[in-house]
Scaffold this motif. Sequence first.
Motif, PDB file in Angstrom:
ATOM      1  N   PRO A  86     120.758 -16.563 -11.601  1.00 19.79           N
ATOM      2  CA  PRO A  86     119.729 -17.594 -11.436  1.00 19.79           C
ATOM      3  C   PRO A  86     118.417 -17.066 -10.859  1.00 19.79           C
ATOM      4  N   HIS A  87     118.456 -15.925 -10.175  1.00 21.03           N
ATOM      5  CA  HIS A  87     117.228 -15.350  -9.625  1.00 21.03           C
ATOM      6  C   HIS A  87     116.405 -14.612 -10.682  1.00 21.03           C
ATOM      7  N   GLY A  88     117.025 -14.253 -11.800  1.00 21.06           N
ATOM      8  CA  GLY A  88     116.302 -13.526 -12.833  1.00 21.06           C
ATOM      9  C   GLY A  88     117.114 -12.368 -13.381  1.00 21.06           C
ATOM     10  N   THR A  89     116.462 -11.545 -14.198  1.00 21.57           N
ATOM     11  CA  THR A  89     117.128 -10.438 -14.882  1.00 21.57           C
ATOM     12  C   THR A  89     116.507  -9.106 -14.487  1.00 21.57           C
ATOM     13  N   SER A  90     117.351  -8.154 -14.146  1.00 16.10           N
ATOM     14  CA  SER A  90     116.884  -6.792 -13.883  1.00 16.10           C
ATOM     15  C   SER A  90     116.749  -6.033 -15.198  1.00 16.10           C
ATOM     16  N   GLU A  91     115.801  -5.125 -15.238  1.00 18.39           N
ATOM     17  CA  GLU A  91     115.587  -4.328 -16.443  1.00 18.39           C
ATOM     18  C   GLU A  91     116.755  -3.378 -16.682  1.00 18.39           C
ATOM     19  N   GLY A  92     116.848  -2.887 -17.929  1.00 13.03           N
ATOM     20  CA  GLY A  92     117.857  -1.900 -18.266  1.00 13.03           C
ATOM     21  C   GLY A  92     119.101  -2.520 -18.867  1.00 13.03           C
ATOM     22  N   THR A  93     120.115  -1.687 -19.042  1.00 17.34           N
ATOM     23  CA  THR A  93     121.399  -2.123 -19.580  1.00 17.34           C
ATOM     24  C   THR A  93     122.522  -1.613 -18.684  1.00 17.34           C
ATOM     25  N   PHE A  94     123.656  -2.278 -18.755  1.00 13.47           N
ATOM     26  CA  PHE A  94     124.812  -1.923 -17.940  1.00 13.47           C
ATOM     27  C   PHE A  94     125.170  -0.452 -18.125  1.00 13.47           C
ATOM     28  N   GLY A  95     125.373   0.250 -17.008  1.00 14.69           N
ATOM     29  CA  GLY A  95     125.639   1.684 -17.059  1.00 14.69           C
ATOM     30  C   GLY A  95     127.054   2.071 -16.707  1.00 14.69           C
ATOM     31  N   ASP A  96     127.988   1.100 -16.716  1.00 15.68           N
ATOM     32  CA  ASP A  96     129.411   1.358 -16.465  1.00 15.68           C
ATOM     33  C   ASP A  96     129.660   2.033 -15.121  1.00 15.68           C
ATOM     34  N   GLY A  97     128.815   1.712 -14.137  1.00 15.32           N
ATOM     35  CA  GLY A  97     129.024   2.250 -12.800  1.00 15.32           C
ATOM     36  C   GLY A  97     128.481   3.654 -12.604  1.00 15.32           C
ATOM     37  N   ILE A  98     127.880   4.220 -13.633  1.00 14.06           N
ATOM     38  CA  ILE A  98     127.333   5.581 -13.539  1.00 14.06           C
ATOM     39  C   ILE A  98     125.834   5.522 -13.249  1.00 14.06           C
ATOM     40  N   GLN A  99     125.087   4.887 -14.148  1.00 16.68           N
ATOM     41  CA  GLN A  99     123.646   4.765 -13.927  1.00 16.68           C
ATOM     42  C   GLN A  99     123.325   3.852 -12.744  1.00 16.68           C
ATOM     43  N   GLU A 100     124.277   2.999 -12.375  1.00 24.99           N
ATOM     44  CA  GLU A 100     124.055   2.112 -11.229  1.00 24.99           C
ATOM     45  C   GLU A 100     123.899   2.874  -9.916  1.00 24.99           C
ATOM     46  N   ARG A 101     124.244   4.150  -9.917  1.00 27.60           N
ATOM     47  CA  ARG A 101     123.970   4.978  -8.736  1.00 27.60           C
ATOM     48  C   ARG A 101     122.482   4.941  -8.396  1.00 27.60           C
ATOM     49  N   LEU A 102     121.642   4.946  -9.413  1.00 25.60           N
ATOM     50  CA  LEU A 102     120.198   4.915  -9.191  1.00 25.60           C
ATOM     51  C   LEU A 102     119.759   3.568  -8.625  1.00 25.60           C
ATOM     52  N   ASP A 103     120.436   2.502  -9.028  1.00 27.23           N
ATOM     53  CA  ASP A 103     120.133   1.172  -8.496  1.00 27.23           C
ATOM     54  C   ASP A 103     120.486   1.107  -7.012  1.00 27.23           C
ATOM     55  N   PHE A 104     121.671   1.603  -6.696  1.00 24.64           N
ATOM     56  CA  PHE A 104     122.123   1.650  -5.306  1.00 24.64           C
ATOM     57  C   PHE A 104     121.157   2.466  -4.450  1.00 24.64           C
ATOM     58  N   GLU A 105     120.733   3.606  -4.951  1.00 20.68           N
ATOM     59  CA  GLU A 105     119.832   4.464  -4.181  1.00 20.68           C
ATOM     60  C   GLU A 105     118.468   3.805  -3.980  1.00 20.68           C
ATOM     61  N   ALA A 106     118.008   3.042  -4.972  1.00 22.05           N
ATOM     62  CA  ALA A 106     116.736   2.333  -4.827  1.00 22.05           C
ATOM     63  C   ALA A 106     116.832   1.270  -3.737  1.00 22.05           C
ATOM     64  N   ALA A 107     117.950   0.555  -3.699  1.00 22.50           N
ATOM     65  CA  ALA A 107     118.144  -0.470  -2.668  1.00 22.50           C
ATOM     66  C   ALA A 107     118.234   0.168  -1.284  1.00 22.50           C
ATOM     67  N   LEU A 108     118.930   1.280  -1.203  1.00 23.10           N
ATOM     68  CA  LEU A 108     119.076   1.967   0.073  1.00 23.10           C
ATOM     69  C   LEU A 108     117.722   2.472   0.581  1.00 23.10           C
ATOM     70  N   GLN A 109     116.926   3.015  -0.315  1.00 27.61           N
ATOM     71  CA  GLN A 109     115.605   3.504   0.084  1.00 27.61           C
ATOM     72  C   GLN A 109     114.713   2.358   0.547  1.00 27.61           C
ATOM     73  N   PHE A 110     114.810   1.222  -0.126  1.00 33.37           N
ATOM     74  CA  PHE A 110     114.047   0.044   0.282  1.00 33.37           C
ATOM     75  C   PHE A 110     114.374  -0.326   1.727  1.00 33.37           C
ATOM     76  N   LEU A 111     115.663  -0.336   2.063  1.00 34.72           N
ATOM     77  CA  LEU A 111     116.069  -0.708   3.415  1.00 34.72           C
ATOM     78  C   LEU A 111     115.659   0.344   4.435  1.00 34.72           C
ATOM     79  N   LYS A 112     115.723   1.596   4.060  1.00 39.90           N
ATOM     80  CA  LYS A 112     115.263   2.641   4.979  1.00 39.90           C
ATOM     81  C   LYS A 112     113.787   2.467   5.293  1.00 39.90           C
ATOM     82  N   ASN A 113     113.006   2.117   4.284  1.00 41.93           N
ATOM     83  CA  ASN A 113     111.572   1.915   4.493  1.00 41.93           C
ATOM     84  C   ASN A 113     111.298   0.720   5.398  1.00 41.93           C
ATOM     85  N   ARG A 114     112.151  -0.282   5.329  1.00 45.60           N
ATOM     86  CA  ARG A 114     111.969  -1.484   6.148  1.00 45.60           C
ATOM     87  C   ARG A 114     112.475  -1.291   7.584  1.00 45.60           C
TER      88      ARG A 114
END
Length: 210
Positions: A86-114
């Motif tokens: 309901p919040h919207g759609t993220s870009e890209g396509t499902f990566g079967d838990g492999i490419q999602e490593r980059l998503d996790f790292e982006a979220a982690l970096q965001f929190l480190k910056n905050r």
Amino acid sequence: MEITSSTELPSNREAIELVTSDNLRLIGELATPVENKPVAVLLTLHPLPTHGGFMDSHILRKAANRLPALANLAVLRFNTRGTTSPHGTSEGTFGDGIQERLDFEAALQFLKNRNLGPIWLVGWSFGTELAIKYGFDKDIAGAILLSPPLHRATESDLLKWVGSGKQLIALIPEHDEYLAPKEAKERFSVVPEAQIIGVDGAKHLWVGEV
């Protein structure tokens, strides 16, 4: 105060955008306490998007709705690549838990910056796979695993947590069809410091339990 399934307590809610190292834009939300600095922040990782999981799955939504007020915690939720909620759609396509490593790292970096305080991973089902596979060497306090199936995450992934100094806490529903408490204790035994908690009467999706 009575807490019901629809209870939403006061918090500061901020729509956020995460940018991955492969230049995808992911939608998310950060909920923080209204007045106080949070004592810690929960980086939540949602269930399998190909089976209906997203950042608004009920446990994660309720965490954002309640924990900033009840526990002075910040809660970050986001949709992994290709995921719609309901919040919207993220870009890209499902990566079967492999490419999602980059998503996790982006979220982690965001929190480190905050700089919102110690970071705890909170994964649910598919989200636990990401936490186990990619969190062992990150600057986090630990990981809380809800209904870990240990499907994509293997024994070799678990072994990387041994001696990491990070807490690993798994909540295993009694009636989980993917990994029941007895098997969970056996499979997590390779991480002596892991804490395995069986939850009587609960099922994989935690419907009615929270």
